[in-house]
Design an enzyme around this catalytic site. Structure first.
Site, PDB file in Angstrom:
ATOM      1  N   LYS A  30     -10.032  37.606 -64.447  1.00 32.42           N
ATOM      2  CA  LYS A  30      -8.791  36.982 -64.883  1.00 32.42           C
ATOM      3  C   LYS A  30      -9.003  36.293 -66.228  1.00 32.42           C
ATOM      4  O   LYS A  30      -9.892  35.456 -66.378  1.00 32.42           O
ATOM      5  CB  LYS A  30      -8.297  35.959 -63.849  1.00 32.42           C
ATOM      6  CG  LYS A  30      -6.967  35.296 -64.220  1.00 32.42           C
ATOM      7  CD  LYS A  30      -6.390  34.534 -63.044  1.00 32.42           C
ATOM      8  CE  LYS A  30      -7.035  33.184 -62.836  1.00 32.42           C
ATOM      9  NZ  LYS A  30      -6.676  32.205 -63.903  1.00 32.42           N
ATOM     10  N   ASP A  57      -3.567  36.367 -67.005  1.00 35.69           N
ATOM     11  CA  ASP A  57      -2.862  35.225 -66.420  1.00 35.69           C
ATOM     12  C   ASP A  57      -2.134  34.476 -67.539  1.00 35.69           C
ATOM     13  O   ASP A  57      -2.547  33.396 -67.959  1.00 35.69           O
ATOM     14  CB  ASP A  57      -3.851  34.311 -65.706  1.00 35.69           C
ATOM     15  CG  ASP A  57      -3.156  33.226 -64.902  1.00 35.69           C
ATOM     16  OD1 ASP A  57      -1.955  33.386 -64.601  1.00 35.69           O
ATOM     17  OD2 ASP A  57      -3.813  32.219 -64.571  1.00 35.69           O
ATOM     18  N   LEU A  58      -1.042  35.067 -68.010  1.00 31.93           N
ATOM     19  CA  LEU A  58      -0.299  34.505 -69.142  1.00 31.93           C
ATOM     20  C   LEU A  58       0.963  33.773 -68.700  1.00 31.93           C
ATOM     21  O   LEU A  58       1.629  33.136 -69.505  1.00 31.93           O
ATOM     22  CB  LEU A  58       0.048  35.623 -70.137  1.00 31.93           C
ATOM     23  CG  LEU A  58      -1.160  36.399 -70.668  1.00 31.93           C
ATOM     24  CD1 LEU A  58      -0.717  37.442 -71.685  1.00 31.93           C
ATOM     25  CD2 LEU A  58      -2.194  35.459 -71.270  1.00 31.93           C
ATOM     26  N   LYS A  59       1.300  33.879 -67.427  1.00 29.19           N
ATOM     27  CA  LYS A  59       2.430  33.135 -66.856  1.00 29.19           C
ATOM     28  C   LYS A  59       3.657  33.180 -67.762  1.00 29.19           C
ATOM     29  O   LYS A  59       4.191  32.147 -68.189  1.00 29.19           O
ATOM     30  CB  LYS A  59       2.021  31.681 -66.567  1.00 29.19           C
ATOM     31  CG  LYS A  59       0.905  31.536 -65.540  1.00 29.19           C
ATOM     32  CD  LYS A  59       0.631  30.073 -65.249  1.00 29.19           C
ATOM     33  CE  LYS A  59      -0.431  29.914 -64.163  1.00 29.19           C
ATOM     34  NZ  LYS A  59      -1.777  30.302 -64.627  1.00 29.19           N
ATOM     35  N   LEU A  60       4.130  34.374 -68.034  1.00 31.55           N
ATOM     36  CA  LEU A  60       5.281  34.541 -68.908  1.00 31.55           C
ATOM     37  C   LEU A  60       6.476  33.758 -68.365  1.00 31.55           C
ATOM     38  O   LEU A  60       6.816  33.842 -67.189  1.00 31.55           O
ATOM     39  CB  LEU A  60       5.648  36.022 -69.028  1.00 31.55           C
ATOM     40  CG  LEU A  60       4.541  36.962 -69.544  1.00 31.55           C
ATOM     41  CD1 LEU A  60       5.082  38.375 -69.664  1.00 31.55           C
ATOM     42  CD2 LEU A  60       3.990  36.477 -70.881  1.00 31.55           C
ATOM     43  N   HIS A  61       7.101  33.006 -69.243  1.00 28.08           N
ATOM     44  CA  HIS A  61       8.223  32.157 -68.833  1.00 28.08           C
ATOM     45  C   HIS A  61       9.143  31.993 -70.033  1.00 28.08           C
ATOM     46  O   HIS A  61       8.951  31.103 -70.870  1.00 28.08           O
ATOM     47  CB  HIS A  61       7.712  30.807 -68.365  1.00 28.08           C
ATOM     48  CG  HIS A  61       8.763  29.979 -67.663  1.00 28.08           C
ATOM     49  ND1 HIS A  61       8.520  28.694 -67.246  1.00 28.08           N
ATOM     50  CD2 HIS A  61      10.034  30.267 -67.291  1.00 28.08           C
ATOM     51  CE1 HIS A  61       9.606  28.217 -66.649  1.00 28.08           C
ATOM     52  NE2 HIS A  61      10.537  29.156 -66.677  1.00 28.08           N
ATOM     53  N   THR A  66      12.179  38.498 -74.124  1.00 24.79           N
ATOM     54  CA  THR A  66      10.824  38.081 -74.493  1.00 24.79           C
ATOM     55  C   THR A  66       9.845  38.368 -73.370  1.00 24.79           C
ATOM     56  O   THR A  66       8.712  38.821 -73.606  1.00 24.79           O
ATOM     57  CB  THR A  66      10.807  36.582 -74.848  1.00 24.79           C
ATOM     58  OG1 THR A  66      11.703  36.349 -75.941  1.00 24.79           O
ATOM     59  CG2 THR A  66       9.410  36.128 -75.245  1.00 24.79           C
ATOM     60  N   ARG A 171     -11.966  26.978 -53.173  1.00 23.95           N
ATOM     61  CA  ARG A 171     -13.190  26.214 -53.365  1.00 23.95           C
ATOM     62  C   ARG A 171     -14.273  26.662 -52.382  1.00 23.95           C
ATOM     63  O   ARG A 171     -13.985  27.089 -51.267  1.00 23.95           O
ATOM     64  CB  ARG A 171     -12.924  24.718 -53.155  1.00 23.95           C
ATOM     65  CG  ARG A 171     -11.984  24.098 -54.196  1.00 23.95           C
ATOM     66  CD  ARG A 171     -12.660  23.989 -55.544  1.00 23.95           C
ATOM     67  NE  ARG A 171     -11.856  23.239 -56.493  1.00 23.95           N
ATOM     68  CZ  ARG A 171     -10.999  23.768 -57.339  1.00 23.95           C
ATOM     69  NH1 ARG A 171     -10.795  25.082 -57.318  1.00 23.95           N
ATOM     70  NH2 ARG A 171     -10.321  23.018 -58.185  1.00 23.95           N
ATOM     71  N   ARG A 201     -14.364  27.879 -61.352  1.00 26.39           N
ATOM     72  CA  ARG A 201     -15.369  26.839 -61.515  1.00 26.39           C
ATOM     73  C   ARG A 201     -16.538  27.003 -60.544  1.00 26.39           C
ATOM     74  O   ARG A 201     -17.680  26.742 -60.909  1.00 26.39           O
ATOM     75  CB  ARG A 201     -14.712  25.470 -61.313  1.00 26.39           C
ATOM     76  CG  ARG A 201     -13.626  25.187 -62.331  1.00 26.39           C
ATOM     77  CD  ARG A 201     -12.710  24.072 -61.875  1.00 26.39           C
ATOM     78  NE  ARG A 201     -11.578  23.925 -62.784  1.00 26.39           N
ATOM     79  CZ  ARG A 201     -10.543  23.151 -62.541  1.00 26.39           C
ATOM     80  NH1 ARG A 201     -10.474  22.457 -61.418  1.00 26.39           N
ATOM     81  NH2 ARG A 201      -9.555  23.068 -63.418  1.00 26.39           N
TER      82      ARG A 201
END
Length: 224
Positions: A30, A57-61, A66, A171, A201
């Protein structure tokens, strides 16, 4: 069997090193804002060249045209998955689906950094469960392939809808939540029905990231 997705939220050299070190393993990588904005094709192309799935993971909004153009650009990069905020609205989601052509669109519901009190800040007078259910219904009605959601809401969503479930905020052990609130353990994510688990992480900060991945993969293989 759930897929393992590694969030490459790290420096470029570290990301490239990890991609090469994990060659041949069944992994999705990702790429988010940190690497995409600064390195673009310099990171997306190596991922594809090494045979991995690419998750942008560009979270188009944005407005419908566009968002649609963003989907077209992601396809040119060879992305396999692309995120879009469900709150972009019905028209934007439908326009995205119209041009997706094999690219799996993933609708972002409620970010794992947010809780119910944050919905009130937005003027939303619903429980987080009801809010996520409404977003999920809208996205899937528009033809979105899957949903990005916390493992906390996943059992409820899976009881209502059939979709590809991507669970971030996963996690290992007793790791700190940091800026993510609605987190789950790897075991809980799998048990609740995740089709893809996203870890960043936990792997990137490991003393031996490759061994950590090698320890995780068998856990996923034991679940249908």
């Amino acid at each position: 069997m759930p897929k393992l997705c590694i969030a490459l939220d790290t420096e470029y050299e570290n990301a490239l090193k990890l991609v090469k070190a994990l060659r041949g393993k069944d992994i999705t990588f990702k790429v988010g804002y940190k690497l995409f904005i600064s390195h673009h094709r310099r990171i997306t192309e190596p991922i594809k060249e090494e045979g991995f799935e690419l998750f942008l993971d560009l979270k188009l909004h944005d407005i419908p045209s566009t968002v649609q153009n963003g989907v077209l650009s992601a396809k040119e990069l060879g992305a396999d998955y692309l995120t879009v905020h469900i709150t972009s609205g019905r028209d934007a989601l439908r326009r995205a689906v119209e041009v997706s052509d094999g690219l799996k669109l993933l609708g972002v519901s409620l970010l794992t950094s947010l809780e119910e009190e944050h919905l009130k800040d937005f003027g939303v007078c619903l429980s987080k469960e009801e809010y996520v259910l409404r977003l999920a219904s809208l996205a899937l009605e528009c033809g979105i392939t899957g949903l990005v959601c916390s493992g906390k809401e996943l059992p409820l969503l899976k009881s209502r809808f059939n979709f590809f479930a991507v669970v971030p905020g996963v996690r290992l052990g007793q790791e700190e939540r940091e800026d993510q609130r609605r987190v789950v353990s790897l075991e809980e994510a799998i048990r609740n029905g995740a089709d893809m688990v996203v870890l960043g992480r936990s792997i990137l900060r490991s003393q031996d990231p490759v061994k950590t991945v090698e320890d995780i993969l068998p856990l996923l293989q034991t679940h249908p």
